[in-house]
Design an enzyme around this catalytic site. Structure first.
Site, PDB file in Angstrom:
ATOM      1  N   VAL A  95       4.573   6.139  -4.642  1.00 30.77           N
ATOM      2  CA  VAL A  95       3.838   6.241  -3.379  1.00 30.77           C
ATOM      3  C   VAL A  95       4.339   5.130  -2.465  1.00 30.77           C
ATOM      4  O   VAL A  95       4.297   3.957  -2.830  1.00 30.77           O
ATOM      5  CB  VAL A  95       2.318   6.104  -3.611  1.00 30.77           C
ATOM      6  CG1 VAL A  95       1.565   6.439  -2.349  1.00 30.77           C
ATOM      7  CG2 VAL A  95       1.867   7.026  -4.729  1.00 30.77           C
ATOM      8  N   ASP A 138     -12.842   1.087 -11.048  1.00 32.93           N
ATOM      9  CA  ASP A 138     -12.187   0.008 -10.302  1.00 32.93           C
ATOM     10  C   ASP A 138     -11.759   0.505  -8.918  1.00 32.93           C
ATOM     11  O   ASP A 138     -10.631   0.289  -8.484  1.00 32.93           O
ATOM     12  CB  ASP A 138     -10.986  -0.532 -11.096  1.00 32.93           C
ATOM     13  CG  ASP A 138     -10.602  -1.945 -10.663  1.00 32.93           C
ATOM     14  OD1 ASP A 138     -11.367  -2.573  -9.889  1.00 32.93           O
ATOM     15  OD2 ASP A 138      -9.531  -2.427 -11.083  1.00 32.93           O
TER      16      ASP A 138
HETATM   17  P1  AMP Z   1      -1.883  -1.186 -11.034  1.00 34.35           P
HETATM   18  O1  AMP Z   1      -1.812  -2.199 -12.130  1.00 34.35           O
HETATM   19  O2  AMP Z   1      -1.773   0.237 -11.508  1.00 34.35           O
HETATM   20  O3  AMP Z   1      -3.065  -1.414 -10.111  1.00 34.35           O
HETATM   21  O4  AMP Z   1      -0.597  -1.458 -10.107  1.00 34.35           O
HETATM   22  C1  AMP Z   1      -0.384  -2.709  -9.487  1.00 34.35           C
HETATM   23  C2  AMP Z   1       0.140  -2.500  -8.068  1.00 34.35           C
HETATM   24  O5  AMP Z   1       1.397  -1.798  -8.113  1.00 34.35           O
HETATM   25  C3  AMP Z   1      -0.752  -1.645  -7.177  1.00 34.35           C
HETATM   26  O6  AMP Z   1      -1.744  -2.402  -6.537  1.00 34.35           O
HETATM   27  C4  AMP Z   1       0.231  -1.040  -6.196  1.00 34.35           C
HETATM   28  O7  AMP Z   1       0.487  -1.926  -5.119  1.00 34.35           O
HETATM   29  C5  AMP Z   1       1.507  -0.901  -7.024  1.00 34.35           C
HETATM   30  N1  AMP Z   1       1.618   0.483  -7.570  1.00 34.35           N
HETATM   31  C6  AMP Z   1       1.006   0.961  -8.689  1.00 34.35           C
HETATM   32  N2  AMP Z   1       1.311   2.249  -8.894  1.00 34.35           N
HETATM   33  C7  AMP Z   1       2.132   2.604  -7.875  1.00 34.35           C
HETATM   34  C8  AMP Z   1       2.783   3.836  -7.497  1.00 34.35           C
HETATM   35  N3  AMP Z   1       2.650   4.948  -8.233  1.00 34.35           N
HETATM   36  N4  AMP Z   1       3.561   3.847  -6.382  1.00 34.35           N
HETATM   37  C9  AMP Z   1       3.690   2.714  -5.631  1.00 34.35           C
HETATM   38  N5  AMP Z   1       3.109   1.538  -5.922  1.00 34.35           N
HETATM   39  C10 AMP Z   1       2.332   1.473  -7.026  1.00 34.35           C
END
Ligand code: AMP
Length: 265
Positions: A95, A138
């Site tokens: 994304v 969350d």
């Molecule tokens: P998470 O631990 O899943 O919250 O991921 C940490 C951070 O990575 C998020 O706050 C996003 O900024 C980035 N992120 C996670 N998944 C995606 C994705 N599918 N595409 C782009 N950025 C992502």
């Protein structure tokens, strides 16, 4: 069909820059060699049998199982999973539009019409989860990504502490982000779909005002404000906001809203 397999991730994907990070995870952009398609690879450090650093395998597997079950346009899609010894790599749809949090930080707050546009999509994502007895736990603007800034389409991410509710008792004592947690979490009571709806109320408040309804100077003060459901629609922020929007928020920031399921806006 998505399945875990042993082929080393690095034979199939080229990895590039870090695009985000969590407590035990780093997220990088990657490109699938065979197709040239871009993805986001979430590298999660596993907790070793002796150490404390890293995420418990049980929790990682739960996140993967939930992602496998979910199929909705407003929620991130799982592409593949690799078990690489001391880390698990979850390959997700990429994304590119950044976090909703960044948009609010840039703009200060959103116009009511724009906030409604985002809230509708968030509610559709949550309805999909709740229909399957999944609670996200969350919900916050950092976990709402914008897939396309022009079309203003959202994707909900981060199922790291999400749960399938089998019965109330087995999901007690989970913590999300202090500003967004519902009173039942602070009181160590059972969580339910209403726990997510409380966070939705906090998000709607933030989108419209740029201010956080319960945020105190300390985490402790934030928790006191939450358990008292102590918030106000300050004129400074809400003078020009419709009563319908304020009613929507008031209807969600309700203590003990067990099984509250109002998804309409
Ligand atoms: P998470 O631990 O899943 O919250 O991921 C940490 C951070 O990575 C998020 O706050 C996003 O900024 C980035 N992120 C996670 N998944 C995606 C994705 N599918 N595409 C782009 N950025 C992502």
């Amino acid at each position: 069909m998505i399945k875990s397999h042993d082929s080393p991730f690095h034979h199939l994907f080229d990895t590039f820059e870090v695009i985000g990070s969590g407590k035990f995870a780093t997220v990088r952009r990657c490109v699938e060699r065979q197709t040239g398609n871009e993805f986001a690879a979430k590298f999660i450090r596993k907790r070793s049998s002796t150490g404390r650093m890293g995420q418990a395998l049980e929790d990682i597997n739960r996140e993967i199982d939930l992602l496998r079950e979910i199929d909705n346009n407003y929620i991130i899609k799982l592409h593949d999973v690799f078990d690489c010894g001391n880390e698990m790599i979850i390959v997700l749809e990429l994304v590119k539009g950044g976090e909703l949090f960044e948009l609010i930080s840039e703009k200060g707050c959103l116009a009511e019409e724009e906030a409604v546009h985002y809230m509708k999509q968030i509610l559709m994502a949550i309805k999909h989860l709740h229909d399957r007895n999944i609670v996200h736990l969350d919900l916050k603007p950092e976990n709402i990504l914008l897939s396309d800034k022009t079309a203003k389409r959202i994707k909900l991410i981060d199922f790291g502490i999400s749960r399938k509710i089998v019965n109330d008792l087995d999901v007690k004592g989970l913590y999300g982000t202090p500003e967004f947690v519902a009173p039942e979490i602070i009181n160590y009571e059972s969580v339910n779909t209403g726990t997510d709806m409380w966070a939705i109320g906090c998000m709607a408040y933030i989108l419209l005002s740029g201010a956080s309804p319960f945020l105190g100077d300390t985490k402790q003060q934030t928790f006191v404000n939450i358990t008292a459901a102590d918030y106000h629609f300050d004129d400074q922020y809400f003078a020009n906001i419709s009563n319908a929007a304020k009613d929507f928020i008031s209807g969600l920031l309700v203590k003990n809203s067990k099984y509250f399921t109002n998804y309409s806006i």
